[in-house]
Design a protein around this motif. Sequence first.
Motif, PDB file in Angstrom:
ATOM      1  N   ILE A  33       0.708  -1.110  -0.004  1.00 55.42           N
ATOM      2  CA  ILE A  33       0.130  -0.039   0.016  1.00 55.42           C
ATOM      3  C   ILE A  33       0.855   1.261  -0.084  1.00 55.42           C
ATOM      4  N   ALA A  34       2.038   1.357   0.457  1.00 54.43           N
ATOM      5  CA  ALA A  34       2.966   2.476   0.840  1.00 54.43           C
ATOM      6  C   ALA A  34       3.459   2.686  -0.379  1.00 54.43           C
ATOM      7  N   GLY A  35       3.982   1.597  -1.336  1.00 51.39           N
ATOM      8  CA  GLY A  35       4.270   1.750  -2.550  1.00 51.39           C
ATOM      9  C   GLY A  35       3.466   2.387  -3.509  1.00 51.39           C
ATOM     10  N   LEU A  36       2.009   2.057  -3.279  1.00 51.88           N
ATOM     11  CA  LEU A  36       1.006   2.953  -4.193  1.00 51.88           C
ATOM     12  C   LEU A  36       0.707   3.954  -3.831  1.00 51.88           C
ATOM     13  N   ALA A  37       1.233   4.475  -2.634  1.00 54.62           N
ATOM     14  CA  ALA A  37       0.985   5.998  -2.272  1.00 54.62           C
ATOM     15  C   ALA A  37       2.387   6.733  -2.334  1.00 54.62           C
ATOM     16  N   GLY A  38       3.414   6.114  -3.065  1.00 54.38           N
ATOM     17  CA  GLY A  38       4.383   6.792  -3.453  1.00 54.38           C
ATOM     18  C   GLY A  38       5.448   7.101  -2.371  1.00 54.38           C
ATOM     19  N   LEU A  39       5.415   6.604  -1.140  1.00 55.18           N
ATOM     20  CA  LEU A  39       6.149   6.993  -0.107  1.00 55.18           C
ATOM     21  C   LEU A  39       7.425   6.188  -0.043  1.00 55.18           C
ATOM     22  N   GLY A  40       7.853   5.145  -1.077  1.00 56.65           N
ATOM     23  CA  GLY A  40       9.232   4.769  -1.149  1.00 56.65           C
ATOM     24  C   GLY A  40       9.461   3.665  -1.980  1.00 56.65           C
ATOM     25  N   TRP A  41      10.378   2.713  -1.790  1.00 55.16           N
ATOM     26  CA  TRP A  41      10.677   1.540  -2.672  1.00 55.16           C
ATOM     27  C   TRP A  41      10.773   0.370  -1.685  1.00 55.16           C
ATOM     28  N   ILE A  42      10.801  -0.878  -2.279  1.00 57.34           N
ATOM     29  CA  ILE A  42      11.243  -1.948  -1.465  1.00 57.34           C
ATOM     30  C   ILE A  42      12.612  -2.252  -1.664  1.00 57.34           C
ATOM     31  N   GLY A  43      13.475  -2.356  -0.439  1.00 60.50           N
ATOM     32  CA  GLY A  43      14.828  -2.647  -0.436  1.00 60.50           C
ATOM     33  C   GLY A  43      15.190  -4.085  -0.835  1.00 60.50           C
ATOM     34  N   LYS A  44      16.543  -4.210  -0.530  1.00 64.00           N
ATOM     35  CA  LYS A  44      16.889  -5.696  -0.939  1.00 64.00           C
ATOM     36  C   LYS A  44      16.850  -6.121   0.531  1.00 64.00           C
ATOM     37  N   HIS A  45      16.117  -5.911   1.493  1.00 59.02           N
ATOM     38  CA  HIS A  45      15.844  -6.481   2.840  1.00 59.02           C
ATOM     39  C   HIS A  45      14.248  -6.816   2.896  1.00 59.02           C
ATOM     40  N   ASN A  46      13.765  -6.648   1.535  1.00 59.50           N
ATOM     41  CA  ASN A  46      12.311  -6.800   1.320  1.00 59.50           C
ATOM     42  C   ASN A  46      11.362  -5.959   2.471  1.00 59.50           C
ATOM     43  N   LEU A  47      11.896  -4.782   2.643  1.00 61.96           N
ATOM     44  CA  LEU A  47      11.134  -3.741   3.604  1.00 61.96           C
ATOM     45  C   LEU A  47      11.177  -2.719   2.803  1.00 61.96           C
ATOM     46  N   LEU A  48      10.164  -1.737   3.270  1.00 62.86           N
ATOM     47  CA  LEU A  48       9.967  -0.370   2.556  1.00 62.86           C
ATOM     48  C   LEU A  48      11.232   0.634   3.123  1.00 62.86           C
ATOM     49  N   VAL A  49      11.593   1.148   1.870  1.00 64.97           N
ATOM     50  CA  VAL A  49      12.538   2.398   2.249  1.00 64.97           C
ATOM     51  C   VAL A  49      12.142   3.495   1.784  1.00 64.97           C
ATOM     52  N   THR A  50      12.258   4.581   2.650  1.00 64.21           N
ATOM     53  CA  THR A  50      11.735   5.935   2.324  1.00 64.21           C
ATOM     54  C   THR A  50      13.032   7.073   2.429  1.00 64.21           C
ATOM     55  N   LYS A  51      12.781   7.991   1.652  1.00 67.71           N
ATOM     56  CA  LYS A  51      13.979   8.980   1.702  1.00 67.71           C
ATOM     57  C   LYS A  51      13.976   9.589   2.905  1.00 67.71           C
ATOM     58  N   GLU A  52      12.830   9.963   3.591  1.00 64.56           N
ATOM     59  CA  GLU A  52      12.970  10.566   4.716  1.00 64.56           C
ATOM     60  C   GLU A  52      13.294   9.877   6.150  1.00 64.56           C
ATOM     61  N   TYR A  53      12.828   8.612   6.201  1.00 63.09           N
ATOM     62  CA  TYR A  53      13.084   7.958   7.314  1.00 63.09           C
ATOM     63  C   TYR A  53      13.886   6.739   7.143  1.00 63.09           C
ATOM     64  N   GLY A  54      14.220   6.211   5.978  1.00 67.24           N
ATOM     65  CA  GLY A  54      14.825   4.837   5.590  1.00 67.24           C
ATOM     66  C   GLY A  54      13.692   3.936   5.987  1.00 67.24           C
ATOM     67  N   SER A  55      13.858   2.761   6.584  1.00 66.40           N
ATOM     68  CA  SER A  55      13.057   1.720   7.014  1.00 66.40           C
ATOM     69  C   SER A  55      12.553   1.928   8.466  1.00 66.40           C
ATOM     70  N   ALA A  56      12.721   3.076   9.062  1.00 71.16           N
ATOM     71  CA  ALA A  56      12.425   3.132  10.311  1.00 71.16           C
ATOM     72  C   ALA A  56      10.770   3.678  10.781  1.00 71.16           C
ATOM     73  N   ILE A  57      10.090   3.015  10.112  1.00 65.67           N
ATOM     74  CA  ILE A  57       8.637   3.206  10.070  1.00 65.67           C
ATOM     75  C   ILE A  57       7.772   2.035  10.564  1.00 65.67           C
ATOM     76  N   SER A  58       6.927   2.095  11.602  1.00 62.60           N
ATOM     77  CA  SER A  58       5.940   0.945  11.698  1.00 62.60           C
ATOM     78  C   SER A  58       4.691   1.556  11.238  1.00 62.60           C
ATOM     79  N   MET A  59       4.105   0.595  10.487  1.00 58.33           N
ATOM     80  CA  MET A  59       2.925   0.821   9.578  1.00 58.33           C
ATOM     81  C   MET A  59       1.797   0.188   9.837  1.00 58.33           C
ATOM     82  N   CYS A  60       0.500   0.285   9.720  1.00 57.71           N
ATOM     83  CA  CYS A  60      -0.758  -0.090   9.553  1.00 57.71           C
ATOM     84  C   CYS A  60      -1.564   0.106   8.899  1.00 57.71           C
ATOM     85  N   SER A  61      -2.903  -0.476   8.494  1.00 59.50           N
ATOM     86  CA  SER A  61      -3.606   0.088   7.343  1.00 59.50           C
ATOM     87  C   SER A  61      -5.049  -0.486   7.748  1.00 59.50           C
ATOM     88  N   VAL A  62      -6.135   0.235   7.235  1.00 58.92           N
ATOM     89  CA  VAL A  62      -7.279  -0.233   7.297  1.00 58.92           C
ATOM     90  C   VAL A  62      -8.021  -0.041   5.935  1.00 58.92           C
TER      91      VAL A  62
END
Length: 233
Positions: free
Chosen positions: A130-159
Amino acid sequence: METNLISKELLAKLENQGVDLVKFVDISQLSEAQNKGYSTAILFGIVLSQDYLKKVAANVDYVEQMKINKTIVSDEFHLTELKTDKIADDIEQFIQSKGFKAYSQSEDNIIKTGCYDEENKKTPLPHKTIAGLAGLGWIGKHNLLVTKEYGSAISMCSVLTDVPLESIRMEPMTSKCGDCTVCVEICKVNALKGETWEKGIAREKIVDVFQCTTCFQCVVQCPWTKKYKNENV
């Protein structure tokens, strides 16, 4: 109730809960197995503190020691994950009280509703997708979201919901990991394959989830996370 009023109330509730980012994302083009027939996902996240990241980065055995000492109950990431899950459950109830449908993608709810594939350790619609569709970042080589602002230091959830919110939908961002292999090299158990994510790639080509020990070092040692960790705020 007018949609824009619900939108304002949702944003206010999420901000009052201390979330750092909120996105309304169009998921209508996904398969029904993924979106469960809902048109929109409310994605939100809480950024981990710089002090916490520094503490984990300074001790490669942080998670292992935490397990041995049984101190996970006080771990910031663990508590943040619990918090985002609870927020998702609360938002589900709030939306339902307004006469709309909603589905919390909290860990407990996904398990309770039979949507977690225990054998393969998979969910139909990961928050990072969902984050990818939101344009927040990309999937890194660790298979986690990476953002320019915070790297992968984000805990996310969705509804997921049928509330007709004004939503966005973007093409998944191309990986910006380049030739970097920091996360691959830091992985003690060789769970990471070193492959660059691209649309349609099988998860197994990037990471062996059964080998992974969730040591968290791939998160804190990622150059994008370190950039945030070392910023003056």
